[in-house]
Design a protein around this motif. Structure first.
Motif, PDB file in Angstrom:
ATOM      1  N   ASP A 186       0.843  -1.199   0.000  1.00 26.87           N
ATOM      2  CA  ASP A 186       0.000   0.000   0.000  1.00 26.87           C
ATOM      3  C   ASP A 186       0.876   1.246   0.000  1.00 26.87           C
ATOM      4  OD1 ASP A 186      -2.647   1.394   0.457  1.00 26.87           O
ATOM      5  OD2 ASP A 186      -1.537   2.051   2.237  1.00 26.87           O
ATOM      6  N   ARG A 187       0.722   2.082  -1.013  1.00 29.68           N
ATOM      7  CA  ARG A 187       1.633   3.210  -1.209  1.00 29.68           C
ATOM      8  C   ARG A 187       1.517   4.261  -0.101  1.00 29.68           C
ATOM      9  NH1 ARG A 187       5.073   5.228  -4.686  1.00 29.68           N
ATOM     10  NH2 ARG A 187       5.262   7.483  -4.994  1.00 29.68           N
ATOM     11  N   ALA A 188       0.293   4.592   0.289  1.00 33.86           N
ATOM     12  CA  ALA A 188       0.116   5.602   1.333  1.00 33.86           C
ATOM     13  C   ALA A 188       0.763   5.150   2.636  1.00 33.86           C
ATOM     14  CB  ALA A 188      -1.363   5.896   1.538  1.00 33.86           C
ATOM     15  N   GLY A 189       0.568   3.905   2.989  1.00 31.65           N
ATOM     16  CA  GLY A 189       1.176   3.374   4.202  1.00 31.65           C
ATOM     17  C   GLY A 189       2.683   3.334   4.110  1.00 31.65           C
ATOM     18  N   TYR A 190       3.191   2.929   2.934  1.00 25.13           N
ATOM     19  CA  TYR A 190       4.638   2.833   2.740  1.00 25.13           C
ATOM     20  C   TYR A 190       5.300   4.202   2.874  1.00 25.13           C
ATOM     21  CZ  TYR A 190       9.104   1.894   0.430  1.00 25.13           C
ATOM     22  OH  TYR A 190      10.446   1.797   0.142  1.00 25.13           O
ATOM     23  N   LEU A 191       4.748   5.191   2.200  1.00 32.41           N
ATOM     24  CA  LEU A 191       5.340   6.531   2.253  1.00 32.41           C
ATOM     25  C   LEU A 191       5.305   7.103   3.666  1.00 32.41           C
ATOM     26  CD1 LEU A 191       3.966   8.067  -1.065  1.00 32.41           C
ATOM     27  CD2 LEU A 191       6.263   7.187  -0.603  1.00 32.41           C
ATOM     28  N   ALA A 192       4.235   6.810   4.400  1.00 31.72           N
ATOM     29  CA  ALA A 192       4.150   7.288   5.777  1.00 31.72           C
ATOM     30  C   ALA A 192       5.216   6.622   6.643  1.00 31.72           C
ATOM     31  CB  ALA A 192       2.756   7.019   6.347  1.00 31.72           C
TER      32      ALA A 192
END
Length: 418
Positions: A186-192
């Motif tokens: 999950d991109r949003a989770g990864y970036l966070a």
């Protein structure tokens, strides 16, 4: 967002210890449900671990009802609403519904409540925010059912907020993706997670160790490790280079050999090239003495193992023991390329299945009879004799053993006369 589905094939909801706890708490104006990992695993049809229960009843009421029912209660985290009930030897964590009013690290100030939606929204990932009642109805207030279908691990709500509440959730995000996810992370989770990786510095070594030893044995551990390395997280954790190539190779080798995933063995492949690496990891993760010893042994001159013949391999196996021999050999195999010289590596790795090292047959009495006095000299002679016995490829015939004993005593006497 709210959805319900019936959980089929869950006999533990209708009878047994878990059903007894639900029945105890799901009455008299109160409600109780199984929550979290047990619901997730049941829906994914994988073995259940612990069964945790949430209830609208306050902790004092849970304790009172347990006492009236003759059930043992343990106040394991009563200030945060958690009481452990022990039924037929099975522990169940029972936690009162709550809302976090303040969070700092792994601690939080809470207030108890009766709102199942708010209780679900304070959890970490959508697939962990599900609950199931005694009738088998699954309640989803956070989109967990869809994410289970998609094998997707997502934070509940704002990833940055969930992480700020507890930085351990960074590691749990990657571990849960490795264990339950599929496809792209999950991109949003990864970036966070990447942007807040500095928060890892505030975690205890013991908590990091626990998460990493679980992560490295998960099904998707190889890709998760690459994602963590790309985001700079492994450098923060290990204080040095992470070897994602040998780590993936080790996983492939274990599968080829039919071995169960080895947490310390995989950690060694990910972090250790030399013994200094092992010592650094031991300190940073506060590994147990046994784990530290295993990791140190893996890193000790593994580069001498490629290309060795079976006679030399037998000596290594004798010296190291089966577990240390296997782990060091597999590290050498992983670091030199899992797809190269496969037959040779496989033969070396299966040596313990084909040959069991004999015990050293010469005893102290054999050398005392030859004039060696008890004391340090006797220990030295025994060591020399054992080395000669190994070099002769483990002979057991009396004549060969007698010759080794005579030659060792002669050598020792000559050297010490000088």
């Amino acid at each position: 967002m709210s959805e319900a589905r019936l959980l089929s094939d869950a006999p533990w909801l209708g009878s047994g210890p878990a059903a007894r706890v639900l029945g105890l708490l799901d009455t008299g104006g109160e409600e109780a449900r199984v929550i979290g990992g047990a619901v997730r695993n049941a829906l994914m049809r994988i073995p259940l671990g612990d069964i945790d229960i949430a209830t609208t009843a306050v902790p004092e009421e849970v304790v009172r009802r347990a006492k009236d029912a003759g059930i043992k209660s343990v106040p394991t985290g009563i200030e945060h609403g958690t009481v452990t009930l022990v039924v037929d030897g099975h522990p169940f964590e029972v936690t009162t519904l709550r809302e976090d009013t303040e969070t700092y690290g792994r601690k939080a100030k809470v207030k108890f409540g009766r709102n199942w939606v708010r209780d679900a929204e304070r959890r970490d990932f959508t697939i962990n925010g599900l609950s199931v009642d005694a009738a088998g109805v699954v309640h989803d207030h956070v989109g967990g059912l869809a994410d289970i279908e998609a094998r997707r691990v997502r934070f509940i709500g704002d990833p940055a907020q969930r992480i700020a509440e507890d930085y351990l959730r960074i590691l749990r995000f990657f571990r849960f993706h490795a264990a339950y996810g599929a496809g792209e992370i999950d991109r949003a989770g990864y970036l966070a997670c990447v942007s807040r990786r500095a928060g890892l510095a505030g975690l205890s070594a013991e908590r990091i160790r626990m998460e990493m030893l679980k992560l490295v044995v998960a099904e998707g551990a190889a890709s998760a490790a690459v994602a963590m390395a790309d985001g700079g997280l492994l450098l923060w954790l290990f204080g040095g280079v992470a070897y994602t190539g040998p780590f993936a190779a080790m996983i492939e080798i274990e599968k080829r050999m039919g071995l169960a995933p080895g947490a310390v063995r995989r950690l060694g492949a990910l972090t250790v090239a030399v013994t200094e690496d092992a010592r650094r990891i031991t300190t940073r993760l506060r590994l147990s003495n046994a784990e530290a010893k295993a990791l140190d042994s893996m890193g000790h001159r593994w580069w001498r193992l490629p290309g060795m013949d079976e006679a030399r391999a037998r000596r290594r196996l004798y010296r190291l023991g089966e577990d240390a021999y296997r782990d060091r050999l597999l590290l050498a195999w992983a670091r030199t390329g899992a797809g190269r010289n496969v037959d040779q590596w496989h033969a070396l790795a299966t040596l313990p299945q084909r040959w069991r090292p004999p015990q050293f047959p010469l005893k102290a009495a054999d050398f005392i009879a030859r004039g060696i006095a008890e004391g340090p000299a006797l220990g030295h002679v025994l060591t020399l004799a054992e080395d000669a016995w190994l070099a002769a490829d483990f002979p057991l015939e009396p004549q060969a053993l007698s010759a080794i004993a005579d030659q060792t005593v002669s050598r020792f006497t000559r050297d010490h006369r000088l």
